[in-house]
Design a protein around this motif. Structure first.
Motif, PDB file in Angstrom:
ATOM      1  N   GLY A  24       0.817  -1.201   0.000  1.00 59.87           N
ATOM      2  CA  GLY A  24       0.000   0.000   0.000  1.00 59.87           C
ATOM      3  C   GLY A  24       0.845   1.243   0.000  1.00 59.87           C
ATOM      4  N   THR A  25       0.219   2.325   0.405  1.00 62.33           N
ATOM      5  CA  THR A  25       0.893   3.610   0.520  1.00 62.33           C
ATOM      6  C   THR A  25       0.631   4.126   1.925  1.00 62.33           C
ATOM      7  N   GLU A  26       0.957   5.378   2.149  1.00 60.81           N
ATOM      8  CA  GLU A  26       0.791   5.945   3.486  1.00 60.81           C
ATOM      9  C   GLU A  26      -0.667   6.109   3.888  1.00 60.81           C
ATOM     10  N   ASP A  27      -1.614   6.003   2.936  1.00 64.34           N
ATOM     11  CA  ASP A  27      -3.013   6.232   3.298  1.00 64.34           C
ATOM     12  C   ASP A  27      -3.966   5.091   2.953  1.00 64.34           C
ATOM     13  N   HIS A  28      -3.462   3.973   2.475  1.00 61.67           N
ATOM     14  CA  HIS A  28      -4.332   2.822   2.248  1.00 61.67           C
ATOM     15  C   HIS A  28      -3.511   1.543   2.110  1.00 61.67           C
ATOM     16  N   VAL A  29      -4.208   0.424   2.225  1.00 63.84           N
ATOM     17  CA  VAL A  29      -3.553  -0.880   2.159  1.00 63.84           C
ATOM     18  C   VAL A  29      -4.355  -1.810   1.253  1.00 63.84           C
ATOM     19  N   HIS A  30      -3.632  -2.687   0.559  1.00 65.06           N
ATOM     20  CA  HIS A  30      -4.215  -3.743  -0.261  1.00 65.06           C
ATOM     21  C   HIS A  30      -3.765  -5.075   0.323  1.00 65.06           C
ATOM     22  N   THR A  31      -4.664  -6.034   0.355  1.00 58.60           N
ATOM     23  CA  THR A  31      -4.298  -7.388   0.763  1.00 58.60           C
ATOM     24  C   THR A  31      -4.849  -8.373  -0.263  1.00 58.60           C
ATOM     25  N   LEU A  32      -4.142  -9.475  -0.433  1.00 58.31           N
ATOM     26  CA  LEU A  32      -4.658 -10.608  -1.196  1.00 58.31           C
ATOM     27  C   LEU A  32      -4.640 -11.787  -0.245  1.00 58.31           C
ATOM     28  N   VAL A  33      -5.815 -12.326   0.011  1.00 56.20           N
ATOM     29  CA  VAL A  33      -5.968 -13.367   1.016  1.00 56.20           C
ATOM     30  C   VAL A  33      -6.611 -14.598   0.398  1.00 56.20           C
ATOM     31  N   GLN A  34      -6.033 -15.756   0.713  1.00 55.72           N
ATOM     32  CA  GLN A  34      -6.718 -17.015   0.400  1.00 55.72           C
ATOM     33  C   GLN A  34      -7.539 -17.323   1.643  1.00 55.72           C
ATOM     34  N   PHE A  35      -8.853 -17.357   1.470  1.00 56.10           N
ATOM     35  CA  PHE A  35      -9.684 -17.498   2.656  1.00 56.10           C
ATOM     36  C   PHE A  35     -10.385 -18.843   2.717  1.00 56.10           C
ATOM     37  N   ALA A  36     -10.678 -19.233   3.947  1.00 61.07           N
ATOM     38  CA  ALA A  36     -11.353 -20.501   4.216  1.00 61.07           C
ATOM     39  C   ALA A  36     -12.845 -20.355   3.927  1.00 61.07           C
ATOM     40  N   PRO A  37     -13.497 -21.430   3.523  1.00 58.45           N
ATOM     41  CA  PRO A  37     -14.932 -21.348   3.222  1.00 58.45           C
ATOM     42  C   PRO A  37     -15.791 -21.089   4.460  1.00 58.45           C
ATOM     43  N   THR A  38     -15.204 -21.193   5.638  1.00 59.02           N
ATOM     44  CA  THR A  38     -15.943 -20.951   6.870  1.00 59.02           C
ATOM     45  C   THR A  38     -15.866 -19.498   7.318  1.00 59.02           C
ATOM     46  N   VAL A  39     -15.149 -18.668   6.574  1.00 52.70           N
ATOM     47  CA  VAL A  39     -14.951 -17.262   6.946  1.00 52.70           C
ATOM     48  C   VAL A  39     -15.650 -16.377   5.926  1.00 52.70           C
ATOM     49  N   CYS A  40     -16.444 -15.439   6.408  1.00 50.46           N
ATOM     50  CA  CYS A  40     -17.043 -14.486   5.473  1.00 50.46           C
ATOM     51  C   CYS A  40     -16.103 -13.290   5.322  1.00 50.46           C
ATOM     52  N   ILE A  41     -16.162 -12.651   4.188  1.00 44.57           N
ATOM     53  CA  ILE A  41     -15.245 -11.558   3.879  1.00 44.57           C
ATOM     54  C   ILE A  41     -15.408 -10.408   4.871  1.00 44.57           C
ATOM     55  N   ALA A  42     -16.629 -10.120   5.276  1.00 47.73           N
ATOM     56  CA  ALA A  42     -16.852  -9.033   6.241  1.00 47.73           C
ATOM     57  C   ALA A  42     -16.128  -9.312   7.553  1.00 47.73           C
ATOM     58  N   ASP A  43     -16.190 -10.544   8.032  1.00 47.52           N
ATOM     59  CA  ASP A  43     -15.504 -10.895   9.278  1.00 47.52           C
ATOM     60  C   ASP A  43     -13.986 -10.846   9.103  1.00 47.52           C
ATOM     61  N   LEU A  44     -13.506 -11.290   7.957  1.00 48.92           N
ATOM     62  CA  LEU A  44     -12.069 -11.243   7.676  1.00 48.92           C
ATOM     63  C   LEU A  44     -11.580  -9.792   7.709  1.00 48.92           C
ATOM     64  N   CYS A  45     -12.271  -8.900   7.024  1.00 51.38           N
ATOM     65  CA  CYS A  45     -11.866  -7.490   6.990  1.00 51.38           C
ATOM     66  C   CYS A  45     -11.960  -6.861   8.371  1.00 51.38           C
ATOM     67  N   LYS A  46     -13.006  -7.169   9.096  1.00 52.31           N
ATOM     68  CA  LYS A  46     -13.162  -6.638  10.453  1.00 52.31           C
ATOM     69  C   LYS A  46     -11.982  -7.059  11.325  1.00 52.31           C
ATOM     70  N   GLN A  47     -11.584  -8.310  11.221  1.00 50.10           N
ATOM     71  CA  GLN A  47     -10.474  -8.827  12.016  1.00 50.10           C
ATOM     72  C   GLN A  47      -9.162  -8.139  11.642  1.00 50.10           C
ATOM     73  N   MET A  48      -8.882  -8.046  10.348  1.00 47.98           N
ATOM     74  CA  MET A  48      -7.626  -7.433   9.901  1.00 47.98           C
ATOM     75  C   MET A  48      -7.569  -5.958  10.303  1.00 47.98           C
TER      76      MET A  48
END
Length: 135
Positions: free
Chosen positions: A51-75
């Motif tokens: 990322g830069t000083e004002d935002h971040v990008h992630t690429l995640v391989q996620f488990a089928p038991t995790v919803c994207i909203a929960d993943l983002c909230k956790q990170m």
């Protein structure tokens, strides 16, 4: 098939509060490391972060038991908490509430990893991909 097999990838992007330049060189490595730890806690694998000083990008391989909203909230939540309480002091650190998330096919993973890895260069040369950048 006896065991579940998935290859699920998501490109997540979010910004700092008011797009302030809070991801300084002094805190960047720790913020990124904390995001990696949080992914692992929810059984996801952080494949790339940048990322830069004002935002971040992630690429995640996620488990089928995790919803994207929960993943983002956790990170976002854990990295903000860690940064505020261990690194930045009273001035604090805060992410914006929103995020963007794009599913990525397995065949596009190398291209997206490269894009994320070279965020500072893309922003410096104005070669960003508009749909992947927050306005």
């Amino acid at each position: 098939m006896r065991d579940t097999y998935t290859r699920l990838f998501v490109h997540c992007i979010w910004g700092t509060w008011n797009r302030e330049p809070l991801i300084t060189p002094e805190v960047e490595a720790a913020v990124y490391a904390d995001i990696r730890v949080e992914c692992h806690k929810v059984k996801c694998e952080l494949l790339e972060i940048g990322g830069t000083e004002d935002h971040v990008h992630t690429l995640v391989q996620f488990a089928p038991t995790v919803c994207i909203a929960d993943l983002c909230k956790q990170m976002k939540g854990a990295s903000s908490h860690m940064t505020t309480h261990k690194l930045t002091g009273p001035e604090g650190f805060k992410w914006q509430g929103a995020y963007a998330a794009f599913t990525v096919s397995e065949y596009e993973v190398p291209k997206v990893r490269n894009y994320i890895r070279n965020q500072k260069e893309h922003h410096g040369k104005c070669t960003t991909i508009k749909r992947y950048e927050l306005d």
